[in-house]
Design a protein around this motif. Structure first.
Motif, mmCIF file in Angstrom:
data_model
loop_
_atom_site.group_PDB
_atom_site.id
_atom_site.type_symbol
_atom_site.label_atom_id
_atom_site.label_comp_id
_atom_site.label_asym_id
_atom_site.label_seq_id
_atom_site.Cartn_x
_atom_site.Cartn_y
_atom_site.Cartn_z
ATOM 1 N N PHE A 52 0.849 -1.187 0.000
ATOM 2 C CA PHE A 52 0.000 0.000 0.000
ATOM 3 C C PHE A 52 0.888 1.242 0.000
ATOM 4 C CE2 PHE A 52 -2.476 3.379 2.042
ATOM 5 C CZ PHE A 52 -3.617 3.349 1.247
ATOM 6 N N PHE A 53 0.624 2.152 -0.942
ATOM 7 C CA PHE A 53 1.376 3.388 -1.072
ATOM 8 C C PHE A 53 0.430 4.563 -0.874
ATOM 9 C CE2 PHE A 53 3.135 0.106 -3.799
ATOM 10 C CZ PHE A 53 4.472 0.098 -3.447
ATOM 11 N N ALA A 54 0.890 5.555 -0.123
ATOM 12 C CA ALA A 54 0.045 6.713 0.160
ATOM 13 C C ALA A 54 0.869 7.989 0.088
ATOM 14 C CB ALA A 54 -0.604 6.587 1.539
ATOM 15 N N ASP A 55 0.223 9.091 -0.246
ATOM 16 C CA ASP A 55 0.883 10.392 -0.244
ATOM 17 C C ASP A 55 -0.149 11.487 -0.060
ATOM 18 O OD1 ASP A 55 -0.005 11.474 -2.967
ATOM 19 O OD2 ASP A 55 0.972 9.611 -3.565
ATOM 20 N N VAL A 56 0.330 12.646 0.354
ATOM 21 C CA VAL A 56 -0.507 13.834 0.529
ATOM 22 C C VAL A 56 0.120 14.962 -0.265
ATOM 23 C CG1 VAL A 56 -1.460 15.510 2.145
ATOM 24 C CG2 VAL A 56 -1.277 13.105 2.819
ATOM 25 N N ASN A 57 -0.677 15.628 -1.094
ATOM 26 C CA ASN A 57 -0.190 16.718 -1.922
ATOM 27 C C ASN A 57 -0.949 18.000 -1.588
ATOM 28 O OD1 ASN A 57 1.400 17.405 -4.639
ATOM 29 N ND2 ASN A 57 -0.577 18.439 -4.706
ATOM 30 N N ALA A 58 -0.199 19.073 -1.365
ATOM 31 C CA ALA A 58 -0.786 20.383 -1.103
ATOM 32 C C ALA A 58 -0.393 21.327 -2.230
ATOM 33 C CB ALA A 58 -0.317 20.938 0.235
ATOM 34 N N GLN A 59 -1.373 22.056 -2.751
ATOM 35 C CA GLN A 59 -1.116 22.985 -3.854
ATOM 36 C C GLN A 59 -1.634 24.371 -3.492
ATOM 37 O OE1 GLN A 59 -3.444 23.278 -7.757
ATOM 38 N NE2 GLN A 59 -1.613 22.148 -8.418
ATOM 39 N N LEU A 60 -0.797 25.361 -3.709
ATOM 40 C CA LEU A 60 -1.152 26.747 -3.433
ATOM 41 C C LEU A 60 -0.861 27.592 -4.658
ATOM 42 C CD1 LEU A 60 -2.009 29.042 -1.527
ATOM 43 C CD2 LEU A 60 0.387 29.215 -0.808
ATOM 44 N N LYS A 61 -1.868 28.334 -5.111
ATOM 45 C CA LYS A 61 -1.710 29.225 -6.255
ATOM 46 C C LYS A 61 -1.805 30.672 -5.790
ATOM 47 C CE LYS A 61 -3.497 26.145 -9.868
ATOM 48 N NZ LYS A 61 -4.484 25.997 -10.974
ATOM 49 N N HIS A 62 -0.833 31.472 -6.199
ATOM 50 C CA HIS A 62 -0.836 32.898 -5.893
ATOM 51 C C HIS A 62 -0.417 33.650 -7.143
ATOM 52 C CE1 HIS A 62 -0.585 36.624 -3.661
ATOM 53 N NE2 HIS A 62 0.679 36.786 -4.061
ATOM 54 N N ARG A 63 -1.382 34.338 -7.742
ATOM 55 C CA ARG A 63 -1.154 35.009 -9.014
ATOM 56 C C ARG A 63 -0.654 33.994 -10.045
ATOM 57 N NH1 ARG A 63 1.395 40.879 -7.065
ATOM 58 N NH2 ARG A 63 -0.429 41.484 -5.808
ATOM 59 N N ASN A 64 0.571 34.174 -10.555
ATOM 60 C CA ASN A 64 1.062 33.256 -11.584
ATOM 61 C C ASN A 64 2.055 32.235 -11.038
ATOM 62 O OD1 ASN A 64 3.095 35.136 -11.102
ATOM 63 N ND2 ASN A 64 3.905 34.992 -13.189
ATOM 64 N N VAL A 65 2.059 32.031 -9.726
ATOM 65 C CA VAL A 65 2.978 31.081 -9.096
ATOM 66 C C VAL A 65 2.173 29.944 -8.460
ATOM 67 C CG1 VAL A 65 4.804 30.730 -7.406
ATOM 68 C CG2 VAL A 65 4.648 32.900 -8.638
ATOM 69 N N THR A 66 2.506 28.719 -8.825
ATOM 70 C CA THR A 66 1.857 27.536 -8.252
ATOM 71 C C THR A 66 2.903 26.705 -7.528
ATOM 72 O OG1 THR A 66 0.235 27.476 -10.048
ATOM 73 C CG2 THR A 66 0.500 25.477 -8.733
ATOM 74 N N THR A 67 2.638 26.400 -6.256
ATOM 75 C CA THR A 67 3.555 25.602 -5.448
ATOM 76 C C THR A 67 2.882 24.281 -5.087
ATOM 77 O OG1 THR A 67 4.545 27.599 -4.505
ATOM 78 C CG2 THR A 67 4.953 25.522 -3.357
ATOM 79 N N ASP A 68 3.539 23.171 -5.435
ATOM 80 C CA ASP A 68 3.050 21.836 -5.101
ATOM 81 C C ASP A 68 4.033 21.184 -4.141
ATOM 82 O OD1 ASP A 68 0.616 20.997 -6.945
ATOM 83 O OD2 ASP A 68 1.996 22.150 -8.207
ATOM 84 N N ILE A 69 3.513 20.681 -3.025
ATOM 85 C CA ILE A 69 4.336 19.972 -2.039
ATOM 86 C C ILE A 69 3.679 18.625 -1.771
ATOM 87 C CG2 ILE A 69 5.291 20.002 0.291
ATOM 88 C CD1 ILE A 69 5.152 23.042 0.208
#
Length: 276
Positions: A52-69
């Motif tokens: 079993f494989f699991a992960d959590v992804n958080a995405q934040l968009k601010h204007r023209n910048v997108t951050t994925d963690i």
């Protein structure tokens, strides 16, 4: 939106998506939630046999910048920061993984009416440099994809391809693995009202004299339900049904059977993606 040849990865993409996208034999689920401050959090898990494989992804968009963690079950941290159009047609992507200190990479993409360019370089003392380019129009495009290892001085990847696109069909041809493999694909829209299409892909590998041929089709039973089927020259037949039971929430059931060994059990996959 720039109407041009796109990037090298777009060559043959429509046929690949029809023939291979959403087919699987695992159990997958994902749940997406939205926080009040605009952060999109997606939790996903995959069961492969007894693993079993699991992960959590958080995405934040601010204007023209997108951050994925993204954090997986092994405590690996994957971060991608995308700057969309700091200049017209340009996109820059910075990615790295913790604790792997050699995983940092910077990528630049540029889309123009008559060209698409992507280049990436690893953030190490002796990085691998990748460069791909496509020239042409949204009808006819030709391109190449090259990777160079600055440490060994070798070309680790050397591919080339071309694509011809009309209103209802796309044909493409690529030469991969430094000339060892040739891939030809075809995608044809039969009825756009029902999203009915057929596709085929033929791959020949010179080193083994092996041919792989896959043909498939898709059809929308209704605006929310799509069925797909495919078969290859090795007798493996697959089918799936995907239903959007609420906006952007999909349930997909797929199966694969080996027609040359019907005594074996069919492989069945289930995918559930939930979005509020």
């Amino acid at each position: 939106m720039v109407k041009g040849p796109g990037l090298y990865t777009d060559i043959g993409k429509r046929a690949r998506d029809l023939l291979f996208k959403d087919y699987h034999s695992d159990k997958k689920f994902s749940i997406t939630t939205y926080s009040p401050d605009g952060i999109v959090i997606t939790s996903s898990g995959t069961k492969k046999g007894d693993l079993f494989f699991a992960d959590v992804n958080a995405q934040l968009k601010h204007r023209n910048v997108t951050t994925d963690i993204k954090v997986d079950a092994d405590s690996n941290l994957f971060t991608t920061i995308t700057f969309d159009e700091p200049a017209p047609g340009l996109k820059s992507i910075f990615s790295f993984r913790v604790p792997d200190q050699r995983s940092g990479k910077v990528e630049l993409q540029y889309l123009h009416d008559y060209a698409g360019i992507s280049t990436s370089v690893g953030l190490t003392a002796n990085p691998i440099v990748n460069f791909s380019s496509v020239v042409g129009t949204n009808i006819l495009a030709i391109g190449t994809d090259v990777s160079y290892d600055t440490k060994s001085g070798d070309l680790t990847k050397l591919n080339a391809g071309l694509s011809f696109t009309k209103a209802d069909f796309i044909a493409s041809l690529t030469v991969n693995d430094k000339g060892d493999a040739v891939n030809a694909s075809y995608y044809h829209v039969v009825n756009p009202l029902t999203n009915t299409a057929v596709g085929a892909e033929l791959t020949h590998r010179f080193s083994t004299d092996e041919n792989t041929f896959t043909i498939g089709t898709q059809h929308a039973l209704d605006p929310l339900t799509t069925v797909k089927a495919r078969v290859n020259n090795y007798g493996r037949a697959s089918a799936l049904i995907q239903h959007e039971w609420r906006p952007k929430s999909l349930v997909t059931i797929s199966s694969e059977v080996d027609t040359r060994a019907l005594e074996k059990s069919a492989k069945v996959g289930l995918s559930l993606a939930l979005k509020p």
